[in-house]
Design an enzyme around this catalytic site. Structure first.
Site, PDB file in Angstrom:
ATOM      1  N   ASN A  85       0.868  -1.175   0.000  1.00  0.00           N
ATOM      2  CA  ASN A  85       0.000   0.000   0.000  1.00  0.00           C
ATOM      3  C   ASN A  85       0.908   1.228   0.000  1.00  0.00           C
ATOM      4  O   ASN A  85       1.532   1.530   1.007  1.00  0.00           O
ATOM      5  CB  ASN A  85      -0.881  -0.043   1.254  1.00  0.00           C
ATOM      6  CG  ASN A  85      -1.740   1.200   1.415  1.00  0.00           C
ATOM      7  OD1 ASN A  85      -1.799   2.043   0.522  1.00  0.00           O
ATOM      8  ND2 ASN A  85      -2.390   1.322   2.562  1.00  0.00           N
ATOM      9  N   TRP A  86       0.954   1.889  -1.136  1.00  0.00           N
ATOM     10  CA  TRP A  86       1.851   3.044  -1.246  1.00  0.00           C
ATOM     11  C   TRP A  86       1.287   4.300  -0.585  1.00  0.00           C
ATOM     12  O   TRP A  86       1.968   5.302  -0.481  1.00  0.00           O
ATOM     13  CB  TRP A  86       2.169   3.316  -2.720  1.00  0.00           C
ATOM     14  CG  TRP A  86       3.184   2.368  -3.302  1.00  0.00           C
ATOM     15  CD1 TRP A  86       3.688   1.245  -2.707  1.00  0.00           C
ATOM     16  CD2 TRP A  86       3.835   2.463  -4.586  1.00  0.00           C
ATOM     17  NE1 TRP A  86       4.598   0.645  -3.532  1.00  0.00           N
ATOM     18  CE2 TRP A  86       4.714   1.373  -4.695  1.00  0.00           C
ATOM     19  CE3 TRP A  86       3.750   3.362  -5.645  1.00  0.00           C
ATOM     20  CZ2 TRP A  86       5.506   1.155  -5.827  1.00  0.00           C
ATOM     21  CZ3 TRP A  86       4.532   3.144  -6.772  1.00  0.00           C
ATOM     22  CH2 TRP A  86       5.401   2.060  -6.855  1.00  0.00           C
ATOM     23  N   LYS A  87      -0.001   4.255  -0.210  1.00  0.00           N
ATOM     24  CA  LYS A  87      -0.644   5.424   0.422  1.00  0.00           C
ATOM     25  C   LYS A  87      -0.435   6.664  -0.457  1.00  0.00           C
ATOM     26  O   LYS A  87      -0.438   6.537  -1.680  1.00  0.00           O
ATOM     27  CB  LYS A  87      -0.113   5.595   1.854  1.00  0.00           C
ATOM     28  CG  LYS A  87      -0.196   4.284   2.654  1.00  0.00           C
ATOM     29  CD  LYS A  87       0.068   4.437   4.110  1.00  0.00           C
ATOM     30  CE  LYS A  87      -0.065   3.082   4.800  1.00  0.00           C
ATOM     31  NZ  LYS A  87       0.057   3.151   6.247  1.00  0.00           N
TER      32      LYS A  87
ATOM     33  N   HIS B 189      -9.258   1.062   5.169  1.00  0.00           N
ATOM     34  CA  HIS B 189      -7.989   1.270   5.875  1.00  0.00           C
ATOM     35  C   HIS B 189      -8.226   2.209   7.055  1.00  0.00           C
ATOM     36  O   HIS B 189      -9.031   3.141   6.965  1.00  0.00           O
ATOM     37  CB  HIS B 189      -6.944   1.854   4.915  1.00  0.00           C
ATOM     38  CG  HIS B 189      -5.564   1.807   5.478  1.00  0.00           C
ATOM     39  ND1 HIS B 189      -5.126   2.712   6.411  1.00  0.00           N
ATOM     40  CD2 HIS B 189      -4.545   0.945   5.277  1.00  0.00           C
ATOM     41  CE1 HIS B 189      -3.885   2.400   6.758  1.00  0.00           C
ATOM     42  NE2 HIS B 189      -3.506   1.336   6.082  1.00  0.00           N
TER      43      HIS B 189
ATOM     44  N   GLU C  74      -6.628   4.600   8.093  1.00  0.00           N
ATOM     45  CA  GLU C  74      -6.391   6.016   7.777  1.00  0.00           C
ATOM     46  C   GLU C  74      -7.615   6.625   7.097  1.00  0.00           C
ATOM     47  O   GLU C  74      -7.846   7.835   7.209  1.00  0.00           O
ATOM     48  CB  GLU C  74      -5.126   6.137   6.904  1.00  0.00           C
ATOM     49  CG  GLU C  74      -3.877   5.870   7.735  1.00  0.00           C
ATOM     50  CD  GLU C  74      -2.703   5.315   6.959  1.00  0.00           C
ATOM     51  OE1 GLU C  74      -2.698   5.371   5.713  1.00  0.00           O
ATOM     52  OE2 GLU C  74      -1.763   4.812   7.610  1.00  0.00           O
TER      53      GLU C  74
ATOM     54  N   GLU D 140      -4.818  -4.964  10.712  1.00  0.00           N
ATOM     55  CA  GLU D 140      -3.813  -3.914  10.861  1.00  0.00           C
ATOM     56  C   GLU D 140      -4.065  -3.145  12.159  1.00  0.00           C
ATOM     57  O   GLU D 140      -4.854  -2.186  12.165  1.00  0.00           O
ATOM     58  CB  GLU D 140      -3.879  -2.933   9.686  1.00  0.00           C
ATOM     59  CG  GLU D 140      -3.619  -3.550   8.334  1.00  0.00           C
ATOM     60  CD  GLU D 140      -3.072  -2.526   7.340  1.00  0.00           C
ATOM     61  OE1 GLU D 140      -2.065  -2.835   6.694  1.00  0.00           O
ATOM     62  OE2 GLU D 140      -3.633  -1.419   7.233  1.00  0.00           O
TER      63      GLU D 140
ATOM     64  N   GLY E 117       3.100   2.194  10.811  1.00  0.00           N
ATOM     65  CA  GLY E 117       4.092   3.262  10.689  1.00  0.00           C
ATOM     66  C   GLY E 117       4.837   3.578  11.975  1.00  0.00           C
ATOM     67  O   GLY E 117       5.559   4.564  12.053  1.00  0.00           O
TER      68      GLY E 117
ATOM     69  N   SER F 115       3.947  -2.182  10.256  1.00  0.00           N
ATOM     70  CA  SER F 115       5.403  -2.256  10.506  1.00  0.00           C
ATOM     71  C   SER F 115       6.015  -3.600  10.115  1.00  0.00           C
ATOM     72  O   SER F 115       6.918  -4.089  10.789  1.00  0.00           O
ATOM     73  CB  SER F 115       5.727  -1.903  11.968  1.00  0.00           C
ATOM     74  OG  SER F 115       5.354  -0.561  12.242  1.00  0.00           O
TER      75      SER F 115
ATOM     76  N   GLY G 218       3.108  -1.135   4.172  1.00  0.00           N
ATOM     77  CA  GLY G 218       3.132   0.279   3.805  1.00  0.00           C
ATOM     78  C   GLY G 218       4.540   0.714   3.424  1.00  0.00           C
ATOM     79  O   GLY G 218       5.008   0.483   2.306  1.00  0.00           O
ATOM     80  N   GLY G 219       5.225   1.321   4.372  1.00  0.00           N
ATOM     81  CA  GLY G 219       6.536   1.931   4.110  1.00  0.00           C
ATOM     82  C   GLY G 219       7.518   1.022   3.392  1.00  0.00           C
ATOM     83  O   GLY G 219       8.213   1.459   2.456  1.00  0.00           O
TER      84      GLY G 219
END
Ligand code: 13P
Length: 249
Positions: A9-11, A93, A95, A163, A169, A209, A230-231
């Site tokens: 997920n590149w957000k 998600h 977010e 999640e 993150g 993470s 993610g990251g």
């Protein structure tokens, strides 16, 4: 047997320069032993589909609207995602639940539309730190799961991602026992609702993470069928060892 899935997920990260990461990923994994999905920002979807054309990396969106079309400025429909060549969409998600006030009912409506349009839906669930500390995790996950997942779900069109909000993150991850408890619980609930055939075929991802150095430990946990990353999905060089760990799990 559930085929494992490594999803990125590149957000809200990535301009056209990031397409090179997709090329690098495909070069490193021409014939992966797991499914690969990257969900770039909407602005990159078309180019990402072209970049991965004929390769193993599936492209997905990060959200879609519950309506099929109409006056919804700034939104994207499930049919538009399909039209551009996306095969999946992340929904619910944390977010979006927090930043866009999406409820589980909203997520279910979106998922119904997305599944009807032929997209695989990756529905996200997760508790806050406060909820975990109050030992409410399974209640929260159970409610989110039953309300967010539509009746139209099958083993092909539904993936559930656990999640924990506090792990996203943050560099924090739950213990293997904590992840296993939630994943076993989600599996039981899905089997109760959809029957053992469908319930056992839905893939359950862990997200929050996930990094090259903790991936193998996470993938060894029962009912963890992959990760939503993610990251560490932004760079092929970080995502690559996570994919390899999943292939070896
Ligand atoms: P991180 O891997 O950056 O913690 O993000 C997880 C996530 O939110 C994936 O959807």
């Amino acid at each position: 047997m559930r085929r494992k899935l490594a999803a990125g997920n590149w957000k809200m990260n990535g301009t056209s320069a990031a397409l090179g990461e997709l090329a690098a990923l495909q070069d490193a994994h021409p014939d992966p032993g797991v499914d690969l999905l990257i969900c770039p920002p909407a602005t990159l979807l078309s180019a990402a589909v072209q970049e991965t054309h004929n390769g193993p990396v599936m492209i997905g969106g990060q959200d879609c609207h519950e309506k099929t079309d109409g006056a919804h400025t700034g939104d994207i429909s499930a049919a538009m995602l399909r039209d551009v060549g996306a095969r999946a969409v992340i929904l619910g998600h944390s977010e979006r639940r927090a930043g866009h006030h999406e409820t589980s009912e909203d997520v279910r409506a979106k998922a119904r539309t997305a599944q009807a349009a032929g997209l695989m839906t990756v529905i996200c669930l997760g508790e806050s730190l406060l909820q975990r500390e109050a030992t409410n995790t399974l209640d929260i996950i159970g409610a989110q799961l039953s309300l967010s997942v539509p009746d139209s779900s099958t083993g092909e069109n539904l993936v559930v991602a656990y999640e924990p909000i506090w792990a996203i993150g943050s560099g924090l991850t739950p213990t293997p026992d904590q992840i296993g408890e939630v994943h076993d619980f989600m599996r039981d609930r899905l089997e109760q609702r959809f029957g053992p055939g469908v319930g056992r075929s839905v893939r359950l991802l862990y997200g929050g993470s996930v990094k090259p150095d903790n991936a193998a430990e996470i993938f060894a946990i029962s009912n963890v069928d992959g990760a939503l990353v993610g990251g560490a999905s932004l760079k092929a060089s970080d995502f690559d060892p996570i994919i390899r760990a999943l292939e070896q799990a």
